[in-house]
Scaffold this active site. Sequence first.
Site: not given
Length: 262
Positions: A146, A157
Site C-alpha cells: 500500500s 496498518y
Amino acid sequence: MTARRFKGRFAGKVLIVTGAAQGIGRAVAIRAAQEDGQVVFVDRADFVADTAAEVPDAQTAAFNADLETWEGAAAAMRFAAETFGGIDILINTVGGAIRMRPYGEFDPPQIDAEIRRSLMPTLYCCHAVLPHLVARGGGTIVNVSSNATRGIHRVPYSAAKGGVNALTQSLAMELADRNIRVVATAPGGTEAPPRRIPRNADGDNEAEKGWMGEVVRQVKQSSLMKRYGTIEEQVAPILFLASDEASYITGSVLPVAGGDLG
C-alpha cells in the site's frame, strides 16, 4: 474457418491468489484464470468457491484457510501443489485497514489485529510457498502492499505494509540466485464494490466515520490525479509483475496511486 485462440500470459502456470473472495484479490484471480492460468482461489470466506466458479471453462480450485496462521498458509500451498502438480506464482492480496482513527485512539489489541491482518498472511504465505517454488526451479511472488506507509489515521496498518515492503526487498535479494522473483505493488485508494464481509465487523462509530472522511480527503489530495483508482487499474500492474513480461524485475515496490508515492 475456426478462429485461432491465442494462449494467455499464464498458460501452463499455477497461481495462488490469496484474498480471492472479494475486492482486488477476486479481480486478480478471475483475470489470471481468463488468461489461461490454473488458479487456486484462497480465502477464509466460504463463498470463495462461488468466486472460483465464475470463469467458464477455466481450471480453478478454491480453498478455505485462515492465513493469519502459518498452518493455514501451509495448508493452502499443499492444496495447490497437490491439485495442480506444483506452484509457479503466489499473489498475496490479503490485508486492509480494519479501523481508521488517530494512533492514540487505538487500543493495544486493535494494534495487534491490524498487524495480524495486513502483515502476517503475506509473511506466512511467502514462507510456506518457498519449498514449492524451489521444487519448481523458480517462480514469482507478488505482494500487494500500500502507499499508505505515509498516510493518516491508520498507523498500525501503515507499519504492517512497511513490513511487506521490507519483506519484498529482502526476500528478493535472498532468493534471486534460486530463480525466484519477489515484487510488490503499492495501491492507493481504490474504488471497490461493498464488501460482503466488512473488515470491521463491529461497524464504524460516528467518530470513526469522521476520521474515515478525513482519510478519503487526504488520499485524494495526495494523489496527483486527485481521485481513487479502479480495481482494473490495480489488477493490470499486479498481473504484469506476475508474468514473464516482468522477468528482469525483482525487489521493486511499484506505487499504483495516481502519482502518490507513499
